[in-house]
Scaffold this active site. Structure first.
Site, short mmCIF file in Angstrom:
data_model
loop_
_atom_site.label_atom_id
_atom_site.label_comp_id
_atom_site.label_asym_id
_atom_site.label_seq_id
_atom_site.Cartn_x
_atom_site.Cartn_y
_atom_site.Cartn_z
N LYS A 152 49.31 59.03 26.15
CA LYS A 152 48.48 59.37 27.30
C LYS A 152 49.18 58.94 28.59
O LYS A 152 49.24 57.77 28.90
CB LYS A 152 47.10 58.69 27.23
N GLY A 205 50.27 48.76 32.02
CA GLY A 205 49.45 49.03 33.19
C GLY A 205 48.98 47.73 33.80
O GLY A 205 49.62 46.68 33.63
N SER A 206 47.86 47.79 34.47
CA SER A 206 47.39 46.61 35.20
C SER A 206 46.78 45.58 34.27
O SER A 206 46.29 45.91 33.18
CB SER A 206 46.36 47.05 36.24
N THR A 207 46.77 44.34 34.72
CA THR A 207 46.16 43.27 33.92
C THR A 207 44.66 43.52 33.75
O THR A 207 44.10 43.27 32.69
CB THR A 207 46.44 41.92 34.61
N GLU A 227 51.73 45.38 28.28
CA GLU A 227 52.73 45.07 29.32
C GLU A 227 52.00 45.20 30.64
O GLU A 227 51.66 46.31 31.05
CB GLU A 227 53.89 46.08 29.26
N CYS A 261 56.41 46.44 38.16
CA CYS A 261 55.80 45.23 37.58
C CYS A 261 56.75 44.04 37.68
O CYS A 261 56.32 42.90 37.69
CB CYS A 261 55.43 45.49 36.13
N GLU A 354 49.00 40.80 42.88
CA GLU A 354 50.05 41.80 42.76
C GLU A 354 49.75 42.91 43.77
O GLU A 354 48.77 43.63 43.63
CB GLU A 354 50.05 42.38 41.34
#
Ligand code: NAD
Length: 450
Positions: A152, A205-207, A227, A261, A354
């Protein structure tokens, strides 16, 4: 339909059908049906087909790079390097099917051995900042280990993923082994995470979204690798080659317009060297060429979207201590100039969150002890750098920093052959190198009574 926007012009460059739950379920069903045959392909044959896929990608490198440069708004030189890495990643993991070794373990009464079995259907969910290259870090080891996949892509950047599926089938990867579902994360991504026939989800992707995925995966005890985000430290000691450290620092945070990242977005500089470092940093930042991604001389492109630009702008409000500001084109497109804030405290919002845009903070430190304390004072732990001419200090700092990847006198993080991933809230698991295969196989133990 998904309208795919070109960030440098803010115009629609393509339209494609938006997948939903039904399409995701159909893709999982195809991947499930294809799994028995793909895992049964002999190791040598599977290796050969992955090499053929690498060759096919190699022959399409330039047009994939141009599509990625336009869709993600990245300089064409960077996009070319990414496509080269995509090809290299498939070449590297083409070596894996014939090297998935097990162990024999001394036991009483028989022989004991282990096998590395594929998991089944693996869901791959990727972000928009490095669309195809991050997908390849998952696709290649997953397929090499005998899994089938549903990928995806991010809705903002689906084009190279859709193209990849066609290239894979034409190169001899069996129908159904690779499936791409371009659609919303909250719909298609969420469905992959909850689907009982998906054995594992590999997510980048994002945390914030990673946390949600970890929670949802609990329902089916799904294997998950994550990740996630970062706020990496670039630690510059006064005894470093300051010219080189200052010349390298800008691209380590402004590369990909800061949407990386691994961005070394906290630049920690020993106080006694701060003035000299800032002078040199200024020259480099002001010299950065921000412009059209397809212009060969561009070093930085626009941000991915208007939303991203407003998120980033919020960190550079009237109060922010702007020390250096580069330039950016006017007019259409989501442009934002490279910006350095200094001095900043490690507790300031710009140092803790971030930003995911071209904004770096410079934080002065007194000595080694303070540098390491500040470097580790973050929820993240993805990458980082240490600049010094003192070898022992470099090794002490490298061991002390709570981060998955670290470079000494360099700002590089990623190589096809070495493990990549985060400590703390930057993630779980490792991609690339030999370690990635552990995350796409289960260990099976077999005992034979003799
Ligand atoms: P994001 O988390 O918003 O989205 C990533 C992917 O997850 C997209 O495909 C999205 O559609 C999907 N998604 C969204 N909600 C979902 C849900 N509920 N369930 C399943 N999938 C869902 O991230 P982004 O904005 O695309 O990318 C930026 C982030 O990615 C940054 O935080 C960055 O640090 C991180 N990142 C990490 C790495 C790494 O290797 N550690 C690499 C690149 C980017």
């Amino acid at each position: 339909m998904i309208q795919v926007v070109e960030p440098a012009t803010a115009e629609v460059m393509a339209e494609l059908p938006r997948a939903g739950v039904e399409e995701t379920d159909a893709a999982v069903a195809r991947a499930k049906a294809a799994f028995p045959a793909w895992r049964a392909v002999s190791p040598g044959d599977r290796a050969g087909r992955l090499r053929d896929l690498a060759d096919a990608l190699d022959s399409r490198r330039e047009d994939l790079a141009r599509t990625e440069a336009r869709n993600a708004g990245k300089p064409i030189g960077d996009a070319r390097a990414e496509m080269e890495m995509v090809v290299d990643t498939f070449r590297y993991y083409a070596g894996a099917p014939e090297r998935l070794l097990g162990d024999t373990i001394p036991v009483a009464g028989g022989v004991d051995m282990t096998f590395r079995e594929p998991l089944g259907v693996v869901g791959l969910i990727v972000p928009w900042n490095f669309p195809l290259v991050i997908a390849s870090w998952k696709l290649a080891p997953a397929l090499a280990a005998g899994n089938t996949v549903v990928l995806k892509p991010a809705e903002l950047t689906p084009l190279t993923a859709v193209e990849f599926e066609k290239i894979a089938v034409a190169a001899g990867i069996p129908d159904g082994a690779v499936n791409v579902v371009p659609g919303p994360g909250s719909v298609c991504g969420q469905r992959l995470v909850e689907h009982p026939d998906v054995a594992k989800v590999a997510f980048t992707g994002s945390t914030e979204v990673g946390r949600r995925i970890a929670e949802s995966a609990a329902g089916t005890i799904k294997r998950v690798t994550l990740e996630l985000g970062g706020k990496s430290a670039n630690v510059v000691f006064a005894d470093a080659d300051l010219e080189e450290a200052a010349a390298a620092a800008p691209l380590a945070v402004f590369g990909n317009a800061g949407q990386d990242c691994c961005a070394r977005s906290r630049i920690l500089v020993e106080r006694s060297a701060l003035d000299r470092f800032m002078e040199r940093l200024e020259e480099t930042v002001e010299g950065l060429k921000v412009g059209d991604p397809l212009d060969e001389s561009s070093e930085m492109g626009p941000l991915i979207s208007e939303d991203q630009r407003s998120t980033v702008s919020a960190y550079v409000d009237g109060e922010a201590p702007v020390a250096i500001r580069g330039s950016a084109p006017e007019g259409p497109g989501f442009w934002f100039p490279p910006t350095v804030l200094c001095p900043v405290g490690n507790d300031d919002r710009a140092a803790r969150e971030e930003i995911f845009g071209p904004v770096a903070v410079v934080i002065p430190f007194r000595d080694e002890e303070e540098a390491l304390r500040l470097a580790n004072d973050t929820i993240y732990g993805l990458s980082g750098s240490i600049w010094t001419r003192d070898g022992a200090k470099a090794m002490r700092a490298a061991r002390a920093m709570e981060t998955g990847v670290i470079s000494i006198n360099s700002n590089t993080s990623v190589r096809v052959t070495t493990p990549f991933g985060g400590f703390k809230q930057s993630g779980v698991g490792r991609e690339l190198g030999p370690h990635a295969l552990d995350h796409y196989t289960e260990v099976k133990n077999v005992f034979v009574a003799t």
